[in-house]
Write an enzyme that holds these catalytic residues in place. Structure first.
Site, mmCIF file in Angstrom:
data_model
loop_
_atom_site.group_PDB
_atom_site.id
_atom_site.type_symbol
_atom_site.label_atom_id
_atom_site.label_comp_id
_atom_site.label_asym_id
_atom_site.label_seq_id
_atom_site.Cartn_x
_atom_site.Cartn_y
_atom_site.Cartn_z
ATOM 1 N N SER A 69 4.588 -10.438 -12.040
ATOM 2 C CA SER A 69 4.985 -11.182 -10.842
ATOM 3 C C SER A 69 4.119 -12.420 -10.605
ATOM 4 O O SER A 69 4.124 -13.345 -11.394
ATOM 5 C CB SER A 69 4.951 -10.236 -9.638
ATOM 6 O OG SER A 69 5.508 -10.844 -8.502
ATOM 7 N N GLU A 376 8.060 -9.531 3.761
ATOM 8 C CA GLU A 376 6.613 -9.603 3.855
ATOM 9 C C GLU A 376 6.267 -11.070 4.093
ATOM 10 O O GLU A 376 7.015 -11.974 3.695
ATOM 11 C CB GLU A 376 5.963 -9.108 2.564
ATOM 12 C CG GLU A 376 6.177 -7.623 2.339
ATOM 13 C CD GLU A 376 5.416 -7.098 1.138
ATOM 14 O OE1 GLU A 376 4.504 -6.275 1.339
ATOM 15 O OE2 GLU A 376 5.727 -7.496 0.003
ATOM 16 N N ARG A 502 -7.267 -3.565 4.068
ATOM 17 C CA ARG A 502 -6.515 -2.556 3.321
ATOM 18 C C ARG A 502 -6.884 -2.655 1.849
ATOM 19 O O ARG A 502 -7.196 -3.749 1.346
ATOM 20 C CB ARG A 502 -4.999 -2.741 3.490
ATOM 21 C CG ARG A 502 -4.485 -4.091 3.116
ATOM 22 C CD ARG A 502 -2.972 -4.191 3.214
ATOM 23 N NE ARG A 502 -2.322 -3.531 2.102
ATOM 24 C CZ ARG A 502 -2.049 -4.113 0.927
ATOM 25 N NH1 ARG A 502 -2.374 -5.377 0.702
ATOM 26 N NH2 ARG A 502 -1.461 -3.428 -0.024
ATOM 27 N N PRO A 503 -6.848 -1.514 1.131
ATOM 28 C CA PRO A 503 -7.115 -1.576 -0.307
ATOM 29 C C PRO A 503 -5.946 -2.235 -1.027
ATOM 30 O O PRO A 503 -4.784 -1.988 -0.690
ATOM 31 C CB PRO A 503 -7.248 -0.101 -0.709
ATOM 32 C CG PRO A 503 -6.487 0.660 0.330
ATOM 33 C CD PRO A 503 -6.562 -0.140 1.586
ATOM 34 N N THR A 506 -3.064 -3.401 -6.385
ATOM 35 C CA THR A 506 -3.031 -3.828 -7.788
ATOM 36 C C THR A 506 -4.393 -4.085 -8.426
ATOM 37 O O THR A 506 -4.479 -4.217 -9.637
ATOM 38 C CB THR A 506 -2.198 -5.127 -7.924
ATOM 39 O OG1 THR A 506 -2.716 -6.097 -6.996
ATOM 40 C CG2 THR A 506 -0.738 -4.875 -7.600
#
Length: 548
Positions: A69, A376, A502-503, A506
């Site tokens: 991506s 998003e 946030r973790p 990827t």
């Protein structure tokens, strides 16, 4: 399938796709994604899993997309696509991770265990569609995927270089022939055809002009738009940049992710004041818009802006067609700008759901509405329509009063232009251009709908991203101890302050997001939160510095 017929699984692995690394790899938000040289054995094994998944789904077609991506060129990845064009069912992510990480010697027995665990009938036919992006490592990985399919006596069909959304579309069409034709040409026929149909009904007026600049991120989306451009008959004048020539590297200083995160224009694009520019990402599933004003200041129109634009137009058409009783809702993540959420709920009067980051979470939540809009902030999103909504709109288009019919027919074109399976930069580009044309709007009127709160995104490298745990759609942190209380304390010092961590899905980093009433304040808050993460969650390297 008797155990002896699984021997070819091991033979293929040992001879052609051996596991040469002990690096643990996890199926995350976007499938497997890492350095391309670590992936060949993983992709081969996902070919095996795709066949098993196809058989569990009674022989329906499964998709495999070779892509990383918006990541840079040395990376690659693979993700599986379920029969309706959706992401792989979440309960299978753990199975995928287990199969990817076992030794070659254990691969045969683990494959047999998975077959039993999911109760797959291995006598059924199995079909797998394989697509890839433009990375130089993709053909080798696509071949490994096909070998995995063949090893379990499935039938692979290779589509070559396609956008990720095109592969999702083809998988959906293969399993539901009412949706369209499962080919790249079928995709153009439906989505581009609907765009041309709707343009015939909408005159050009006001501040809208048909010229659009596009940053193709040196990836596949720009290449496909170059094909589409020739069939648009001047309905949209596409000026394409960053198509992969002249030494341009995939996603390097260009593309939707670069533009969104850095909030700077991509390299390689010419600019005129107030000319709208669309930036795609490397595999064509994200899009953001921007423009430069007459002082060369950049104005970003991201996923939140696209979502509000589409939701407001669909709401208009639903009202005009008098399609009463249909529930429209909008789904966001914690990354959505607080100003957009207020605009949607207070001005548009549209309900908003907030879910965890990751398209699979947004898509699932959107299905709860008759018309679900999800995006998003990074520009990945689409609109989904229930069967009941499509039937109601179709009935009005045929039987309603003249004005109702007109609105319902526009909405039918709008639905056909939408790739409902997944976020699709090309489809979303056509949707945005349609709304702007219908309203006679240029980028300034689009931007004037509401004023974003200044924001900043940072990332902190840590030893183990899993040290961070979150709740409340990732807006609150539950571990490590003391981090959330520190974030609350920092946020309280700022007007309109908001921050969360946030973790990453990827890479081994923790992502930090902040908002405040000024850019200076947002930058400082993000840096302070990043320092707290570094101190409390095992930061690696240099401690983040506060802005000067």
């Amino acid at each position: 399938m008797p155990p002896s017929s699984l021997r070819v699984v091991y033979a293929f692995a040992r001879e052609m796709h051996p596991k040469t690394s002990d690096v643990f790899i996890q199926y995350g938000t976007a499938g497997f994604r890492t350095k391309a040289n670590l992936l060949e054995h993983v992709v081969y094994r996902m070919g095996l899993l795709a066949v098993i998944r196809s058989r569990v789904k009674n022989g329906r077609t499964i998709g495999m997309m070779i892509t990383a991506s918006h990541n840079l060129e040395p990376d690659n990845g693979v993700k599986l696509v379920d029969p309706d064009g959706e992401m792989l069912e979440q309960s299978w992510e753990e199975i995928a991770t287990r199969l990817a990480n076992v030794s070659d010697n254990d691969l045969e027995s683990t494959t047999e265990q998975v077959i039993k665990q999911v109760n797959a009938d291995m006598s059924l036919k199995a079909s797998v569609f394989i697509g890839m992006d433009t990375r130089y490592t993709s053909p080798r990985l696509a071949a490994a995927a096909a070998n995995g399919v063949i090893a379990l006596k499935g039938t692979p069909k290779e589509f070559g270089i396609v956008t990720t959304p095109m592969l999702h579309f083809c998988v959906k069409c293969r399993n539901d022939n009412t949706y369209g034709t499962p080919t790249e040409e079928g995709y153009y026929e439906k989505i581009v055809g609907a765009f041309k149909n709707i343009r015939d009904k909408l005159p050009v007026y006001g501040d809208y002009n048909t010229t659009l600049y596009v940053d193709g991120a040196n990836g596949v989306g720009g290449k496909k738009l170059n094909i589409i451009r020739k069939s648009l008959d001047g309905e949209l004048d596409l000026n394409l940049y960053n198509l992969g020539g002249n030494g341009g590297k995939l996603n390097l200083n260009c593309g939707a992710d670069f533009v969104k995160v850095s909030q700077t224009p991509p390299v390689g694009v010419e600019h005129a004041p107030f000319q709208r520019v669309a930036s795609l990402d490397g595999d064509g599933d994200r899009i953001v818009y921007y423009y430069l004003d007459d002082k060369e200041k950049m104005h970003l129109l991201d996923g939140d802006r696209i979502a509000t634009l589409l939701a407001s137009y669909v709401t208009e058409l639903l009202r005009a067609s008098e399609a009463s009783g249909l529930r429209l809702g909008l789904v966001q993540t914690a990354y959505a700008n607080g100003a957009s959420t207020r605009y949607i709920t207070e001005e548009l009067k549209v309900p908003v759901s907030c879910v965890k980051t990751g398209v699979k979470h947004l898509h699932h939540a959107a299905l709860a509405y008759d018309v679900g809009v999800y995006f998003e902030a990074n520009g990945h999103g689409t609109v989904v329509y229930s069967k009941a909504a499509k039937n109601a709109i179709s009935k009005i288009a045929q039987e309603g009063e003249p004005e109702q019919r007109k609105a319902a027919q526009l909405l039918q074109n709008f639905i056909d232009m939408t790739n409902e399976t997944v976020g699709d930069a090309i489809s979303d580009l056509f949707l945005v251009e349609t709304v702007l044309r219908a309203r006679g709007h240029g980028v300034r009127q689009w931007m004037e709908a509401y004023t974003d709160l200044p924001c900043r995104q940072l990332k902190v490298t840590v030893q183990d991203r899993n040290a961070i745990s979150t709740t409340d759609a990732e807006r609150r942190c539950t571990a490590p101890e003391g981090l959330q209380s520190k974030i609350d304390e920092l946020v309280a010092a700022y007007t309109s302050g908001r921050a969360f961590v946030r973790p990453s899905g990827t890479e081994d980093v923790v992502r930090v997001y902040s908002e405040a009433d000024t850019q200076e304040a947002a930058d400082k808050l993000a840096a302070e939160v990043a320092q707290a993460v570094f101190d409390l969650a095992g930061g690696v390297g240099e401690r983040p510095a506060l802005p000067a």
